[in-house]
Design an enzyme around this catalytic site. Structure first.
Site, PDB file in Angstrom:
ATOM      1  N   ARG A 293       0.750  -1.087   0.223  1.00 13.65           N
ATOM      2  CA  ARG A 293       0.093   0.098  -0.003  1.00 13.65           C
ATOM      3  C   ARG A 293       0.804   1.316   0.016  1.00 13.65           C
ATOM      4  O   ARG A 293       0.593   1.982  -0.712  1.00 13.65           O
ATOM      5  CB  ARG A 293      -1.090  -0.219   1.184  1.00 13.65           C
ATOM      6  CG  ARG A 293      -2.053  -1.001   1.133  1.00 13.65           C
ATOM      7  CD  ARG A 293      -3.004  -1.227   2.008  1.00 13.65           C
ATOM      8  NE  ARG A 293      -4.125  -2.199   1.996  1.00 13.65           N
ATOM      9  CZ  ARG A 293      -4.873  -2.742   2.760  1.00 13.65           C
ATOM     10  NH1 ARG A 293      -5.027  -2.434   3.999  1.00 13.65           N
ATOM     11  NH2 ARG A 293      -6.012  -3.401   2.259  1.00 13.65           N
ATOM     12  N   TYR A 437      -6.375  -0.953  -6.851  1.00 21.22           N
ATOM     13  CA  TYR A 437      -5.643  -2.381  -6.191  1.00 21.22           C
ATOM     14  C   TYR A 437      -4.864  -1.996  -4.891  1.00 21.22           C
ATOM     15  O   TYR A 437      -4.822  -0.983  -4.445  1.00 21.22           O
ATOM     16  CB  TYR A 437      -4.780  -3.027  -7.186  1.00 21.22           C
ATOM     17  CG  TYR A 437      -3.702  -2.310  -8.067  1.00 21.22           C
ATOM     18  CD1 TYR A 437      -3.079  -1.002  -7.304  1.00 21.22           C
ATOM     19  CD2 TYR A 437      -3.051  -2.540  -9.203  1.00 21.22           C
ATOM     20  CE1 TYR A 437      -1.989  -0.461  -7.923  1.00 21.22           C
ATOM     21  CE2 TYR A 437      -2.125  -1.979  -9.584  1.00 21.22           C
ATOM     22  CZ  TYR A 437      -1.606  -0.764  -8.889  1.00 21.22           C
ATOM     23  OH  TYR A 437      -0.381  -0.129  -9.657  1.00 21.22           O
ATOM     24  N   GLU A 438      -4.771  -3.245  -4.335  1.00 22.35           N
ATOM     25  CA  GLU A 438      -4.142  -3.288  -2.906  1.00 22.35           C
ATOM     26  C   GLU A 438      -4.987  -2.750  -2.055  1.00 22.35           C
ATOM     27  O   GLU A 438      -4.789  -2.324  -0.857  1.00 22.35           O
ATOM     28  CB  GLU A 438      -2.814  -2.606  -2.821  1.00 22.35           C
ATOM     29  CG  GLU A 438      -1.627  -3.092  -3.947  1.00 22.35           C
ATOM     30  CD  GLU A 438      -1.445  -4.545  -3.665  1.00 22.35           C
ATOM     31  OE1 GLU A 438      -1.883  -5.187  -2.850  1.00 22.35           O
ATOM     32  OE2 GLU A 438      -0.968  -4.970  -4.909  1.00 22.35           O
ATOM     33  N   GLY A 439      -6.457  -2.792  -2.387  1.00 22.57           N
ATOM     34  CA  GLY A 439      -7.334  -2.649  -1.368  1.00 22.57           C
ATOM     35  C   GLY A 439      -8.046  -1.049  -2.236  1.00 22.57           C
ATOM     36  O   GLY A 439      -7.336  -0.172  -2.113  1.00 22.57           O
ATOM     37  N   GLN A 444      -9.549   1.634   2.149  1.00 24.70           N
ATOM     38  CA  GLN A 444      -8.525   2.391   3.061  1.00 24.70           C
ATOM     39  C   GLN A 444      -9.277   3.372   3.918  1.00 24.70           C
ATOM     40  O   GLN A 444      -8.752   3.332   5.145  1.00 24.70           O
ATOM     41  CB  GLN A 444      -7.562   3.106   2.196  1.00 24.70           C
ATOM     42  CG  GLN A 444      -6.844   2.535   0.894  1.00 24.70           C
ATOM     43  CD  GLN A 444      -6.014   1.120   1.465  1.00 24.70           C
ATOM     44  OE1 GLN A 444      -5.059   1.358   2.546  1.00 24.70           O
ATOM     45  NE2 GLN A 444      -6.280   0.087   0.895  1.00 24.70           N
TER      46      GLN A 444
END
Length: 592
Positions: A293, A437-439, A444
């Site tokens: 992240r 992506y990556e959440g 977040q």
């Protein structure tokens, strides 16, 4: 197209002058000798690599993309990518901040983030291959058994091998409790993994001879929830040289980052080894995810910087119309478009957001080093609290602003920006995925309000507020201290509202999450801009020869406070509006 030039002067300003990072780093065991000479030399060399090796392949890599061969189930990356990656690895860039125990250079994490920024500006697609490997290295370092570390870390760190994160499946993304990939114990202590993963960055490619897949899967007797997830290391090629049955089933056809191989991966009884404890994969995964992240935040920053350079270069050359105040270039048929207020608004918003985001990212990275290396456990805890608190903010806010800056940059170019000739339309396309992506950035925000605000019983957020209040108290004459104090009070008010209303109704916290994260980020940038302005004021008072550089910092701080920070009023109002107007609609009414 404007050639990319690494913004080394501003990087040094934030790192050396605002954060005084060398003094902090030299207080850590293992970094006693890390000084300006070494750090500056490394950044200079990274800039040369980014400018001369990676950046020239960005446009061609986008146009050519990756190609999948269904017969061999292999992937070919764009022309030049393999050679550039080899130069990157052979130059030691993959090993920069890794443990010397396994061949790393042991340099600061924040230095690696600074290099990542340049790499992402130059060629985001190519930079993702070594970037995702760092997540695998971090997870294996933190949770892997000694024999796995000895076997796999040296070649991952050297860049001879790359790594992946295999989380998402066709039926689930964020809700990982729904994964179906299974890991069956074998007599030799390994596991046989079967299942399909999608959207796997670098799942198959021709840059390195082996790929280490870190895979989430469930054991046969595991609980059918997130409490039943385990993490496994699954090599593409086994120790005896045989091919492990994990194959690429195809490439995703994407809007952007076309030089990055985004794969469907099929595990067909592939041999793997458990990382960490059984059913504790979620905890191990977050070691990867937190690293990834922060890296994605740097992607947003890198793209924003590149877009600004292109749009500024274009605006200085493009002649169109006359200044509203009268001709500024009477010898020319028209004035450069930099004279027009709306063009300036787009350019200056890019500039102040990029420089503020850079300060926030480096501040977070510096505390990551303190959290890993300080001798005092209490200091490590405080630093780790800040990193945990700021990670979702860095990821979400920097990628939101990365896309916004690229979009503003395209607007400056007008019709030229909509063509491929200037390269900025690629940046808009590439930037869009960073918010997903990556959440996703909504996730977040939920992480910030749902997990990070309650960290240590609120210890982390209280510590952050105390840090800003301490600076304000120590700098009562700071030019923008009153503005920082005002928005800090708004953020504290919002935090109390979420704690109170969210306790009674979790949907209230969920409805407030996204405006809260942005309010948190803008408050942080206001504090950092006040600090940057204070440094610039001191340098000018001391008679610095760089009056244009420091004068621009003061004007940038003024712009941020007057034209960006005003957004906090509407964010607080939106947050306090609560969930009612969001949750009142029935499913039928959405289509009414």
């Amino acid at each position: 197209m404007t050639d990319y030039r690494a913004p080394l002067r501003d990087m040094h300003f934030v790192f050396d002058e605002v954060l005084d990072a060398y003094a902090t780093l030299q207080s850590l065991p293992g970094q006693r000798e890390f000084g300006n000479d070494l750090g500056g030399a490394i950044l200079e060399e990274a800039a040369k690599l980014a400018e001369n090796v990676l950046a020239p392949l960005n446009s061609s890599g986008d146009k050519q993309g990756c190609h999948y061969d269904p017969l061999s189930k292999s992937v070919k990356t764009p022309d030049g990518f393999r050679d550039a990656y080899q130069r990157f690895a052979e130059g030691g860039w993959t090993a920069l901040a890794c443990s010397p125990e396994f061949g790393g250079q042991g340099l600061p994490h924040v230095l690696n983030m600074m290099v990542e920024e340049m790499v992402c500006s130059a060629n985001l697609s190519l930079g993702m291959y070594p970037g995702l490997t760092h997540g695998a290295i971090n997870a294996l370092t933190a949770h892997g058994a000694p024999e796995l570390q000895t076997r796999y870390l040296p070649k991952l760190i050297s860049g001879e091998w790359t790594g992946t994160m295999c989380l998402t499946e066709p039926q689930c993304g964020t809700d990982l409790g729904l994964i179906r990939t299974r890991a069956v114990p074998q007599a030799d202590g390994s596991y046989a993994l079967t299942g399909t993963k999608i959207w796997i960055t670098g799942g198959e490619h021709d840059l390195a001879d082996n790929i280490m897949h870190l895979v989430l899967a469930k054991l046969p007797d595991a609980p059918d929830s997130v409490k039943g997830i385990s993490l496994f290391l699954v090599p593409k090629v086994l120790q005896d040289g045989s091919r492990n049955p994990v194959f690429c089933g195809g490439l995703e056809h994407k809007m952007g980052i076309k030089g990055s191989a985004t794969c469907v991966m099929n595990f067909e009884g592939a041999q793997g080894w458990l990382i960490g404890e059984a059913n504790q994969g979620l905890r191990c995964m977050f070691t990867m995810m937190n690293s990834a992240r922060l890296m994605v935040g740097m992607q947003g920053l890198g793209i924003a910087e590149r877009a600004y350079q292109i749009s500024l270069g274009f605006a200085r050359e493009r002649l169109q119309g006359r200044s509203l105040a009268g001709p500024k270039a009477p010898g020319q048929p028209a004035d450069p478009i930099t004279v027009h207020p709306d063009v300036r608004r787009n350019l200056l918003r890019q500039k102040v957001m990029i420089e503020g985001c850079r300060a926030l990212a480096y501040f977070t990275g510096l505390h990551e080093d303190v959290a890993h290396g300080h001798e005092d456990p209490a200091v490590r805890e405080r630093a780790d609290d800040l990193v945990q608190l700021l990670t979702p903010v860095v990821k979400a806010f920097l990628t939101d602003e990365g896309f916004s800056c690229a979009n503003d940059g395209l607007q400056v170019l007008g019709g030229s920006g909509f063509t491929e000739d200037w390269g900025i339309e690629q940046l808009v396309r590439d930037a869009r995925i960073t918010r997903i992506y990556e959440g996703t950035n909504g996730i977040q925000a939920l992480d910030l309000v749902g997990r990070k605000l309650s960290l240590g019983g609120g210890r982390a957020v209280r510590s952050y507020f105390t840090l800003i209040e301490g600076w304000l108290g120590a700098n009562p004459q700071a030019a923008h201290g009153a503005a920082v104090g005002r928005v800090l009070k708004q953020l504290q008010q919002a935090t109390l509202w979420i704690a109170s209303e969210g306790m009674k109704d979790p949907e209230q916290a969920g409805a407030a999450a996204t405006p809260y994260l942005r309010l948190f980020a803008l408050t942080s940038l206001a504090w950092l801009w006040a600090r940057m302005a204070a440094v610039a004021t001191a340098q000018l008072a001391a008679g610095s020869s760089e009056s244009a550089f420091y004068g621009a910092k003061l004007k940038s701080a003024d712009f941020f406070m007057a034209r960006v920070l005003t957004e906090t009023d509407s964010l607080l109002a939106e947050l306090k509006a609560g969930k009612s107007t969001l949750m009142a609609f029935t499913d039928e009414e959405f289509a009414a």
